[in-house]
Design an enzyme around this catalytic site. Structure first.
Site, PDB file in Angstrom:
ATOM      1  N   GLN A  50       0.529  -0.747   0.136  1.00 25.47           N
ATOM      2  CA  GLN A  50       0.122   0.082   0.422  1.00 25.47           C
ATOM      3  C   GLN A  50       0.727   1.097   0.336  1.00 25.47           C
ATOM      4  OE1 GLN A  50      -1.875  -1.015   3.725  1.00 25.47           O
ATOM      5  NE2 GLN A  50      -1.610   1.130   4.830  1.00 25.47           N
TER       6      GLN A  50
ATOM      7  N   CYS B 151      -5.649   0.785   3.295  1.00 22.89           N
ATOM      8  CA  CYS B 151      -5.639  -0.785   4.501  1.00 22.89           C
ATOM      9  C   CYS B 151      -6.381  -1.611   4.130  1.00 22.89           C
ATOM     10  CB  CYS B 151      -4.696  -1.446   5.255  1.00 22.89           C
ATOM     11  SG  CYS B 151      -6.065  -0.160   6.582  1.00 22.89           S
TER      12      CYS B 151
ATOM     13  N   HIS C  76      -5.954  -1.808  11.463  1.00 23.42           N
ATOM     14  CA  HIS C  76      -6.084  -1.352  10.269  1.00 23.42           C
ATOM     15  C   HIS C  76      -6.404  -3.247   9.905  1.00 23.42           C
ATOM     16  CE1 HIS C  76      -2.518  -2.373   7.573  1.00 23.42           C
ATOM     17  NE2 HIS C  76      -1.956  -3.462   7.597  1.00 23.42           N
TER      18      HIS C  76
END
Length: 457
Positions: free
Chosen positions: A262, A268, A404
Site C-alpha cells: 500500500q 489498508c 489496520h
C-alpha cells in the site's frame, strides 16, 4: 570495534545517506583515525598555549567516552610527554625523540570535544591539564558504566548501517540522518520491551519502519477510521453447524494473490476488501484476478482514500460502481487521483456483503468453507514484527483500538500454538514474506471484532 566517528562517516557516506559525502573505507580499531585527529589537535593547542620551550607530544589516551548528541562528543584523558624538540623546529612531531625525563614530567590533560564529521569541524568544550607522577597511575581497567553505554551505541550504529543498506534508506541531509538514527535507537528499546512481554513465539526487532516515530507510522500506514467510525450495518452471515477442520490455508488452494504494498498511504481497507473479493471471485467463477485498490482510493466517495476507510463502506461503493477493474487496468498509485473507473473494464463484481460472527470457531469454519475474510485489528505489535506467532498482552493490544485492515487467509498450529495466517499489505519485505501470524483463540488484538466478506452469486 570501529570508532564512533568512523561509523558516522560510514553511515553518511558509504551507505549513501547524504549526497556529497565521499565513501569511507572500513576502519580497524588499531587505526582509530578519529582519536589520532583529536590528539593532533591537543598537541597543537597545548604546545601553542604553554610557556615551555620544549615541545610535548601525545603518548597515550585513556578513558575515551563517546556520546551521540548534536554531533559526537568525545571525553578523554591524554598523557603528553616532553620531547627533545624545541618550538620552531621544522620536524614532524611524531618523530621527536622523548626526553630522558619524559616519564617524570608527564602532563595529564582531560578534554571534552564536540565533533561534527559532516562539517569537518571540532569544538573544544573543556580542557584541564596537570602534571602527574606516572607511579600514581593505576593500570586497572575502568569499571565506568559509560563503557557499556558506548558498546550499546556502537551496536546501534552497526544495526542502523545494516538497516539503511537493507531498505535503501535515503535522507535529505545529515540532520535528518541523525534524527532518524535517534528514533531508530528508541525503537530498538520499544521492540525489546514488546519482545519481553510477548506470550507467543514472535521475534520483534528491526523492520523497514524502524526509523519512524509511532505517530508517523500510524499516520502513514494505519487507519484511524476503523475505531472512530461505526461500520455500515450488514446482514449477519449464517452460523455454521459443522466444526472447522483442524487447519486450513487458502494459499494452498489458489484463492490468494501475491502480497501487495500500500505504500505510505492508509489504504489498508481497500487491500483487505479486494483480497476478500479476489478469493470470492475465484471460488465462484474459477478465475483468480488481482483487483484494483486504486479504484477504491479514487472512486469510493464515502471513505477517505489514504486517510482511511471501512470495508463495509467499500463493499457498498463497489456495488454502486458496478464492480472492480483489474490491477492491470487500474494500477495502484498510492495516492488519490481523479476517478477513472470504466464499466466496460469490470473484471469482478459483488452482489452483497455480510458480517461474520465474532466467535473464532465460527470465523474459522466460515473461512474454511467460504474463502478469505476481511478483518481489522490493533496493529500495536506490527511495526517491529519480524516472524513467529505474535501474542501481545491484551492490555497492550486492546481490541477496541483497531487501526489496520488485513486479510485472514488461514489458520493452523505451530508447536502447540494456534495461529491465524494474515495477509498484510506492506510488501514482501515485511514480516514472514508479507504475512503476519497472530495467536488464535483469545480474540488477540481485536482480530474478531470486524470480520466481513463480499458475496458473489
Amino acid at each position: 570495534m570501529m570508532a564512533a566517528g568512523g561509523w558516522w562517516l560510514l553511515l553518511l557516506g558509504a551507505a549513501g545517506l547524504v549526497s556529497g559525502v565521499p565513501p569511507v573505507r572500513w576502519l580497524q580499531v588499531t587505526e582509530e583515525p578519529e582519536i589520532k585527529t583529536l590528539l593532533g589537535l591537543v598537541e597543537r593547542e597545548y604546545n601553542s598555549a604553554s610557556g615551555r620551550e620544549d615541545v610535548y607530544r601525545a603518548l597515550r589516551v585513556s578513558d575515551v567516552r563517546r556520546q551521540l548528541v548534536s554531533g559526537i562528543r568525545y571525553d578523554f584523558t591524554v598523557f603528553l610527554g616532553r620531547t627533545l624538540c624545541k618550538k620552531g623546529d621544522e620536524k614532524v612531531l611524531e618523530n621527536c625523540r622523548l626526553h630522558d625525563s619524559a616519564s617524570l614530567t608527564e602532563i595529564q590533560c582531560k578534554y571534552s570535544m564536540l565533533v561534527f564529521p559532516w562539517a569537518n569541524e571540532t569544538k573544544v568544550l573543556e580542557q584541564t591539564c596537570s602534571q602527574e607522577d606516572l607511579m600514581k597511575e593505576s593500570n586497572e581497567p575502568s569499571s565506568d558504566p559509560s563503557i557499556k553505554a558506548e558498546d550499546e551505541m556502537l551496536e546501534t550504529l552497526s544495526l542502523f548501517k545494516d538497516f539503511v543498506t537493507t531498505y535503501n534508506k535515503k535522507y535529505k541531509d545529515d540532520e535528518e540522518a541523525l534524527m532518524r538514527l535517534q528514533i531508530f535507537s528508541q525503537n530498538l528499546k520499544k521492540a525489546k520491551e514488546i519482545q519481553e512481554k510477548d506470550l507467543g513465539t514472535a521475534e520483534y526487532g528491526v523492520t523497514k519502519f524502524s526509523d519512524l516515530t509511532e505517530e508517523e507510522f500510524r499516520t502513514l500506514y494505519l487507519n484511524p477510521l476503523l475505531s472512530s467510525q461505526p461500520p455500515r450495518p450488514m446482514k449477519m452471515a449464517a452460523m455454521l453447524a459443522d466444526p472447522p477442520p483442524a487447519q486450513w490455508d487458502w494459499r494452498e488452494h489458489g484463492a490468494v494473490t501475491e502480497v501487495k504494498n500500500q505504500g505510505m498511504c492508509g489504504s489498508c481497507w481497500a487491500f483487505s476488501v479486494t483480497g476478500n473479493i479476489e478469493g470470492q471471485w475465484f471460488l465462484k467463477k474459477g478465475s483468480l484476478i488481482s483487483l484494483s485498490e486504486q479504484e477504491l482510493v479514487d472512486c469510493d466517495g464515502v471513505d477517505k482514500a489514504c486517510g482511511g476507510g471501512l470495508p463495509s463502506n467499500a463493499y457498498e461503493a463497489i456495488e454502486k460502481l458496478g464492480g472492480l477493474e483489474s490491477e492491470q487496468d487500474y494500477t495502484y498509485m498510492g495516492h488519490k487521483e481523479r476517478c477513472s473507473f470504466s464499466g466496460s473494464k469490470v473484471s469482478a463484481y459483488i452482489n452483497s456483503s455480510v458480517e461474520i460472527p465474532k466467535d473464532e470457531t465460527q470465523i474459522a469454519a466460515w473461512l474454511a468453507q467460504n474463502g478469505p475474510v476481511s478483518i481489522a485489528l490493533n496493529a500495536f505489535a506490527m511495526q517491529f514484527y519480524r516472524k513467529g506467532i505474535s501474542h501481545p498482552f491484551r492490555i497492550l493490544c486492546n481490541p477496541w483500538m483497531i487501526d489496520h485492515a488485513v486479510l485472514l487467509v488461514g489458520y493452523g498450529d505451530r508447536a502447540g500454538k494456534p495461529f491465524w495466517a494474515i495477509k498484510n499489505s506492506w510488501g514482501k519485505d515485511w514480516g514472514e514474506e508479507g504475512y503476519y501470524y497472530l495467536y488464535r483463540g483469545t480474540g488477540a488484538c481485536g482480530m474478531n471484532t470486524m470480520c466481513s466478506s463480499a458475496v458473489v452469486d
